[in-house]
Design a protein around this motif. Structure first.
Motif, PDB file in Angstrom:
ATOM      1  N   GLU A  18      -3.386  -1.968   1.090  1.00  0.00           N
ATOM      2  CA  GLU A  18      -3.582  -2.987   0.060  1.00  0.00           C
ATOM      3  C   GLU A  18      -5.054  -3.052  -0.328  1.00  0.00           C
ATOM      4  OE1 GLU A  18      -3.024  -7.814  -0.573  1.00  0.00           O
ATOM      5  OE2 GLU A  18      -2.497  -6.904   1.344  1.00  0.00           O
ATOM      6  N   SER A  73       6.380  -3.904   2.016  1.00  0.00           N
ATOM      7  CA  SER A  73       5.771  -4.575   0.870  1.00  0.00           C
ATOM      8  C   SER A  73       4.739  -3.637   0.251  1.00  0.00           C
ATOM      9  CB  SER A  73       5.106  -5.877   1.321  1.00  0.00           C
ATOM     10  OG  SER A  73       4.501  -6.511   0.227  1.00  0.00           O
ATOM     11  N   VAL A  74       4.925  -3.314  -1.027  1.00  0.00           N
ATOM     12  CA  VAL A  74       3.975  -2.460  -1.754  1.00  0.00           C
ATOM     13  C   VAL A  74       4.029  -2.854  -3.222  1.00  0.00           C
ATOM     14  CG1 VAL A  74       5.640  -0.593  -2.112  1.00  0.00           C
ATOM     15  CG2 VAL A  74       3.205  -0.076  -2.119  1.00  0.00           C
ATOM     16  N   ARG A  75       2.868  -2.784  -3.894  1.00  0.00           N
ATOM     17  CA  ARG A  75       2.770  -3.160  -5.302  1.00  0.00           C
ATOM     18  C   ARG A  75       1.947  -2.111  -6.051  1.00  0.00           C
ATOM     19  NH1 ARG A  75       2.966  -7.817  -2.550  1.00  0.00           N
ATOM     20  NH2 ARG A  75       4.097  -9.581  -3.402  1.00  0.00           N
ATOM     21  N   ALA A  76       2.042  -2.154  -7.369  1.00  0.00           N
ATOM     22  CA  ALA A  76       1.224  -1.269  -8.197  1.00  0.00           C
ATOM     23  C   ALA A  76      -0.247  -1.528  -7.898  1.00  0.00           C
ATOM     24  CB  ALA A  76       1.519  -1.512  -9.676  1.00  0.00           C
ATOM     25  N   TRP A  78      -1.740  -0.422  -5.174  1.00  0.00           N
ATOM     26  CA  TRP A  78      -1.909  -0.159  -3.752  1.00  0.00           C
ATOM     27  C   TRP A  78      -1.934   1.349  -3.532  1.00  0.00           C
ATOM     28  CZ3 TRP A  78       0.948  -3.997  -0.046  1.00  0.00           C
ATOM     29  CH2 TRP A  78       0.669  -5.304  -0.448  1.00  0.00           C
ATOM     30  N   VAL A  89      -0.338   3.991  -6.172  1.00  0.00           N
ATOM     31  CA  VAL A  89       0.950   3.522  -6.666  1.00  0.00           C
ATOM     32  C   VAL A  89       0.774   2.993  -8.091  1.00  0.00           C
ATOM     33  CG1 VAL A  89       2.849   1.900  -6.309  1.00  0.00           C
ATOM     34  CG2 VAL A  89       1.718   2.964  -4.330  1.00  0.00           C
ATOM     35  N   SER A  91       3.723   2.213 -10.150  1.00  0.00           N
ATOM     36  CA  SER A  91       4.788   1.229 -10.362  1.00  0.00           C
ATOM     37  C   SER A  91       5.758   1.266  -9.192  1.00  0.00           C
ATOM     38  CB  SER A  91       5.532   1.493 -11.673  1.00  0.00           C
ATOM     39  OG  SER A  91       6.217   2.719 -11.598  1.00  0.00           O
ATOM     40  N   VAL A  92       6.466   0.164  -9.013  1.00  0.00           N
ATOM     41  CA  VAL A  92       7.448   0.040  -7.931  1.00  0.00           C
ATOM     42  C   VAL A  92       8.735  -0.519  -8.518  1.00  0.00           C
ATOM     43  CG1 VAL A  92       7.983  -1.020  -5.703  1.00  0.00           C
ATOM     44  CG2 VAL A  92       5.618  -0.418  -6.261  1.00  0.00           C
ATOM     45  N   SER A  94      12.452  -2.017  -7.553  1.00  0.00           N
ATOM     46  CA  SER A  94      13.255  -2.579  -6.469  1.00  0.00           C
ATOM     47  C   SER A  94      14.603  -1.879  -6.412  1.00  0.00           C
ATOM     48  CB  SER A  94      13.476  -4.074  -6.698  1.00  0.00           C
ATOM     49  OG  SER A  94      12.249  -4.742  -6.678  1.00  0.00           O
ATOM     50  N   LEU A 102      12.921   1.400  -1.989  1.00  0.00           N
ATOM     51  CA  LEU A 102      12.009   1.179  -3.116  1.00  0.00           C
ATOM     52  C   LEU A 102      11.655   2.541  -3.689  1.00  0.00           C
ATOM     53  CD1 LEU A 102       9.442  -1.349  -1.582  1.00  0.00           C
ATOM     54  CD2 LEU A 102      11.336  -1.864  -3.124  1.00  0.00           C
ATOM     55  N   CYS A 104       8.779   4.385  -5.917  1.00  0.00           N
ATOM     56  CA  CYS A 104       7.426   4.233  -6.446  1.00  0.00           C
ATOM     57  C   CYS A 104       7.066   5.445  -7.285  1.00  0.00           C
ATOM     58  CB  CYS A 104       6.406   4.127  -5.314  1.00  0.00           C
ATOM     59  SG  CYS A 104       6.709   2.807  -4.144  1.00  0.00           S
TER      60      CYS A 104
END
Length: 111
Positions: A18, A73-76, A78, A89, A91-92, A94, A102, A104
């Motif tokens: 993160e 847990s991962v987001r754009a 990261w 990353v 985009s992610v 669901s 997930l 990515c």
């Protein structure tokens, strides 16, 4: 990897990182990537391209699809890293198939 992924396809061990912004003494900021966990992933190259970097040097861009278990847990923005490779990353998505994964879209970083 839009098809159903088997658990056996997750053979790459990656760290989830993160970005954390830290203010410096000059009024700017430094971004550090903090490991928030590890996971197994399936990695597949999706496309290849070229782009110029800040010094006008031509470099390659490899875009990948990375599939992770949905309990991570991962987001754009990261990073995912492991095995000497690092991915940013983009985009992610669901899980919508109830498969618990997930998906990515990521760009491999060099250096």
């Amino acid at each position: 990897m839009s098809e159903v992924v088997s658990i056996g396809a997750l053979r790459h061990r990656l760290s989830v990182e993160e970005p954390v912004e830290t203010a410096d003494a000059l009024g700017g900021a430094t971004i550090l990537h903090v490991v928030t966990g590890d996971t197994w992933a399936a990695i597949r190259a999706k496309s290849l391209a070229e782009k110029l970097d800040a010094a006008d040097r031509l470099g390659g861009v490899v875009t990948h699809e990375i599939v992770l278990r949905a309990d991570v847990s991962v987001r754009a923005g990261w990073r995912l890293s492991g095995g000497g490779r690092r991915f940013r990353v983009l985009s992610v998505a669901s899980p919508n198939d109830g498969g618990g994964f997930l998906r990515c879209l990521a760009e491999e970083e060099s250096g």
